[in-house]
Scaffold this active site. Structure first.
Site, PDB file in Angstrom:
ATOM      1  N   ARG A  44       0.798  -1.198   0.000  1.00 22.34           N
ATOM      2  CA  ARG A  44       0.000   0.000   0.000  1.00 22.34           C
ATOM      3  C   ARG A  44       0.843   1.265   0.000  1.00 22.34           C
ATOM      4  O   ARG A  44       0.357   2.341  -0.237  1.00 22.34           O
ATOM      5  CB  ARG A  44      -0.907  -0.018   1.244  1.00 22.34           C
ATOM      6  CG  ARG A  44      -2.021  -1.084   1.098  1.00 22.34           C
ATOM      7  CD  ARG A  44      -2.701  -1.373   2.410  1.00 22.34           C
ATOM      8  NE  ARG A  44      -1.848  -2.252   3.201  1.00 22.34           N
ATOM      9  CZ  ARG A  44      -2.150  -2.639   4.428  1.00 22.34           C
ATOM     10  NH1 ARG A  44      -3.237  -2.197   5.018  1.00 22.34           N
ATOM     11  NH2 ARG A  44      -1.368  -3.451   5.095  1.00 22.34           N
ATOM     12  N   GLY A  45       2.133   1.114   0.277  1.00 23.81           N
ATOM     13  CA  GLY A  45       2.993   2.266   0.523  1.00 23.81           C
ATOM     14  C   GLY A  45       3.136   3.269  -0.606  1.00 23.81           C
ATOM     15  O   GLY A  45       3.475   4.427  -0.379  1.00 23.81           O
ATOM     16  N   ASP A 104       7.341   2.453  -2.797  1.00 25.59           N
ATOM     17  CA  ASP A 104       7.663   3.543  -1.881  1.00 25.59           C
ATOM     18  C   ASP A 104       9.149   3.585  -1.552  1.00 25.59           C
ATOM     19  O   ASP A 104       9.772   4.632  -1.597  1.00 25.59           O
ATOM     20  CB  ASP A 104       6.811   3.456  -0.598  1.00 25.59           C
ATOM     21  CG  ASP A 104       6.855   2.072   0.058  1.00 25.59           C
ATOM     22  OD1 ASP A 104       7.557   1.174  -0.450  1.00 25.59           O
ATOM     23  OD2 ASP A 104       6.183   1.902   1.090  1.00 25.59           O
ATOM     24  N   ASP A 107      14.554  -1.132   0.166  1.00 26.11           N
ATOM     25  CA  ASP A 107      15.230  -1.395   1.435  1.00 26.11           C
ATOM     26  C   ASP A 107      16.173  -2.587   1.216  1.00 26.11           C
ATOM     27  O   ASP A 107      17.260  -2.409   0.665  1.00 26.11           O
ATOM     28  CB  ASP A 107      14.155  -1.663   2.491  1.00 26.11           C
ATOM     29  CG  ASP A 107      14.679  -1.746   3.902  1.00 26.11           C
ATOM     30  OD1 ASP A 107      15.734  -1.160   4.175  1.00 26.11           O
ATOM     31  OD2 ASP A 107      14.026  -2.375   4.761  1.00 26.11           O
ATOM     32  N   GLY A 109      15.556  -4.757  -0.933  1.00 26.44           N
ATOM     33  CA  GLY A 109      15.446  -4.947  -2.375  1.00 26.44           C
ATOM     34  C   GLY A 109      14.668  -6.195  -2.759  1.00 26.44           C
ATOM     35  O   GLY A 109      14.393  -6.442  -3.929  1.00 26.44           O
ATOM     36  N   THR A 111      11.496  -7.019  -2.244  1.00 19.88           N
ATOM     37  CA  THR A 111      10.156  -6.768  -2.786  1.00 19.88           C
ATOM     38  C   THR A 111      10.238  -6.383  -4.256  1.00 19.88           C
ATOM     39  O   THR A 111       9.519  -6.937  -5.086  1.00 19.88           O
ATOM     40  CB  THR A 111       9.467  -5.626  -1.993  1.00 19.88           C
ATOM     41  OG1 THR A 111       9.472  -5.962  -0.613  1.00 19.88           O
ATOM     42  CG2 THR A 111       8.048  -5.421  -2.470  1.00 19.88           C
ATOM     43  N   LYS A 135      17.282   3.088   0.553  1.00 18.65           N
ATOM     44  CA  LYS A 135      18.173   2.894   1.706  1.00 18.65           C
ATOM     45  C   LYS A 135      19.272   1.934   1.286  1.00 18.65           C
ATOM     46  O   LYS A 135      19.206   0.741   1.578  1.00 18.65           O
ATOM     47  CB  LYS A 135      17.394   2.225   2.853  1.00 18.65           C
ATOM     48  CG  LYS A 135      16.543   3.088   3.709  1.00 18.65           C
ATOM     49  CD  LYS A 135      16.061   2.215   4.883  1.00 18.65           C
ATOM     50  CE  LYS A 135      14.760   2.678   5.442  1.00 18.65           C
ATOM     51  NZ  LYS A 135      14.209   1.716   6.433  1.00 18.65           N
ATOM     52  N   ASP A 163       3.809   3.579   6.326  1.00 19.15           N
ATOM     53  CA  ASP A 163       3.126   3.402   7.608  1.00 19.15           C
ATOM     54  C   ASP A 163       4.028   2.869   8.714  1.00 19.15           C
ATOM     55  O   ASP A 163       5.099   2.311   8.466  1.00 19.15           O
ATOM     56  CB  ASP A 163       1.962   2.416   7.453  1.00 19.15           C
ATOM     57  CG  ASP A 163       2.463   0.971   7.338  1.00 19.15           C
ATOM     58  OD1 ASP A 163       3.343   0.715   6.484  1.00 19.15           O
ATOM     59  OD2 ASP A 163       2.013   0.119   8.116  1.00 19.15           O
ATOM     60  N   ARG A 169       0.158   6.987   7.342  1.00 21.63           N
ATOM     61  CA  ARG A 169       0.204   7.024   5.876  1.00 21.63           C
ATOM     62  C   ARG A 169      -0.288   8.369   5.337  1.00 21.63           C
ATOM     63  O   ARG A 169       0.083   8.790   4.249  1.00 21.63           O
ATOM     64  CB  ARG A 169      -0.686   5.921   5.276  1.00 21.63           C
ATOM     65  CG  ARG A 169      -0.172   4.516   5.470  1.00 21.63           C
ATOM     66  CD  ARG A 169      -0.956   3.539   4.584  1.00 21.63           C
ATOM     67  NE  ARG A 169      -0.790   2.152   4.987  1.00 21.63           N
ATOM     68  CZ  ARG A 169       0.227   1.374   4.616  1.00 21.63           C
ATOM     69  NH1 ARG A 169       1.175   1.843   3.847  1.00 21.63           N
ATOM     70  NH2 ARG A 169       0.301   0.124   5.019  1.00 21.63           N
TER      71      ARG A 169
HETATM   72  P1  5GP Z   1      12.433  -4.542   0.897  1.00 19.09           P
HETATM   73  O1  5GP Z   1      11.775  -5.748   0.302  1.00 19.09           O
HETATM   74  O2  5GP Z   1      13.180  -3.695  -0.089  1.00 19.09           O
HETATM   75  O3  5GP Z   1      13.266  -4.897   2.112  1.00 19.09           O
HETATM   76  O4  5GP Z   1      11.296  -3.709   1.552  1.00 19.09           O
HETATM   77  C1  5GP Z   1      10.530  -2.889   0.841  1.00 19.09           C
HETATM   78  C2  5GP Z   1       9.269  -2.629   1.616  1.00 19.09           C
HETATM   79  O5  5GP Z   1       9.473  -2.626   3.031  1.00 19.09           O
HETATM   80  C3  5GP Z   1       8.780  -1.270   1.256  1.00 19.09           C
HETATM   81  O6  5GP Z   1       7.955  -1.322   0.130  1.00 19.09           O
HETATM   82  C4  5GP Z   1       8.070  -0.848   2.509  1.00 19.09           C
HETATM   83  O7  5GP Z   1       6.743  -1.295   2.462  1.00 19.09           O
HETATM   84  C5  5GP Z   1       8.795  -1.552   3.633  1.00 19.09           C
HETATM   85  N1  5GP Z   1       9.776  -0.648   4.273  1.00 19.09           N
HETATM   86  C6  5GP Z   1      11.125  -0.683   4.176  1.00 19.09           C
HETATM   87  N2  5GP Z   1      11.701   0.309   4.888  1.00 19.09           N
HETATM   88  C7  5GP Z   1      10.680   1.004   5.431  1.00 19.09           C
HETATM   89  C8  5GP Z   1      10.628   2.184   6.264  1.00 19.09           C
HETATM   90  O8  5GP Z   1      11.614   2.815   6.662  1.00 19.09           O
HETATM   91  N3  5GP Z   1       9.376   2.598   6.618  1.00 19.09           N
HETATM   92  C9  5GP Z   1       8.236   1.949   6.226  1.00 19.09           C
HETATM   93  N4  5GP Z   1       7.080   2.453   6.642  1.00 19.09           N
HETATM   94  N5  5GP Z   1       8.262   0.866   5.436  1.00 19.09           N
HETATM   95  C10 5GP Z   1       9.464   0.389   5.044  1.00 19.09           C
HETATM   96 MG    MG Z   2       5.910  -1.346   0.122  1.00 13.94          MG
END
Ligand code: 5GP
Ligand code: MG
Length: 194
Positions: A44-45, A104, A107, A109, A111, A135, A163, A169
């Protein structure tokens, strides 16, 4: 709110978000020349970022189809589970289309890497990626986004669609979650008897 005591500190203002979105869109408009563009937001981000993005794209005469997919990579807290699953898949036909995936934040990576593979498997001609935030310090998967809004340090952020356990949000700015100092009972007890 059933969360540890905390407050939110503004990190990126609404105005800075707005002007950066316009910059990204300028880049996108220059790089993607497609008659068959589908923008897929990762819910949803990304909902607020995507809403601003497509309105800005309209001013550049880009008229994509728009769809969403819901992926889950995090539980309720602020730590990554490492797993990604599809809660809702895209509905529009993306076979042969150019797809711009919008998320959004990049992080670990995981997702985005999952989403790119999924969209490729559905027959997209080209897959572009766009994340509001990056990040880099926390990257696990070998992936970079084609379009990035802001690089941020390794800290948990909320607002502008992001969120903390479904809260915040709605904030028009991006904020950092600051946890209050936990006062241990032993310390209070020591102070009482001294
Ligand atoms: P990844 O799969 O890259 O680790 O994570 C991506 C998802 O984790 C983002 O789409 C988001 O939903 C969530 N996420 C990662 N870091 C943050 C953060 O600092 N704040 C929030 N609210 N969500 C995060
Ligand atoms: Mg997300």
């Amino acid at each position: 709110m059933n969360l540890p005591s905390h407050h939110i500190e503004e990190m990126i203002s609404a105005g800075d978000l707005r002007s950066r979105v316009d910059d990204i869109v300028e880049n996108i408009a220059q790089s993607i020349d497609s008659e068959n563009l589908v923008i897929v937001g990762v819910l949803r981000g990304s909902f607020m970022f995507l809403a601003d993005l497509v309105r800005s794209l309209h001013r550049h005469n880009l008229h994509p189809r728009i769809d969403f997919m819901t992926l889950q990579s995090y539980g309720g807290g602020t730590a990554s589970s490492g797993n990604v699953r599809i809660l809702k898949d895209v509905s529009v036909d993306i076979d042969g289309a150019d797809v711009l995936l919008v998320d959004d934040i990049l992080d670990s990576g995981r997702t985005l890497r999952f989403a790119v593979k999924h969209i490729e498997n559905k027959g997209a001609a080209k897959v572009f990626t766009c994340c509001l935030l990056d990040k880099p310090a926390r990257r696990v998967a070998d992936i970079r986004a084609d379009f990035i809004g802001f690089e941020i340090p390794d800290t948990f952020v909320v607002g502008y669609g992001l969120d903390y356990d479904s809260h915040y949000r709605e904030l028009p700015f991006l904020g950092q979650v600051m946890h209050e100092e936990v006062i241990h009972e032993e310390v209070i007890h020591e102070e009482e008897i001294s």
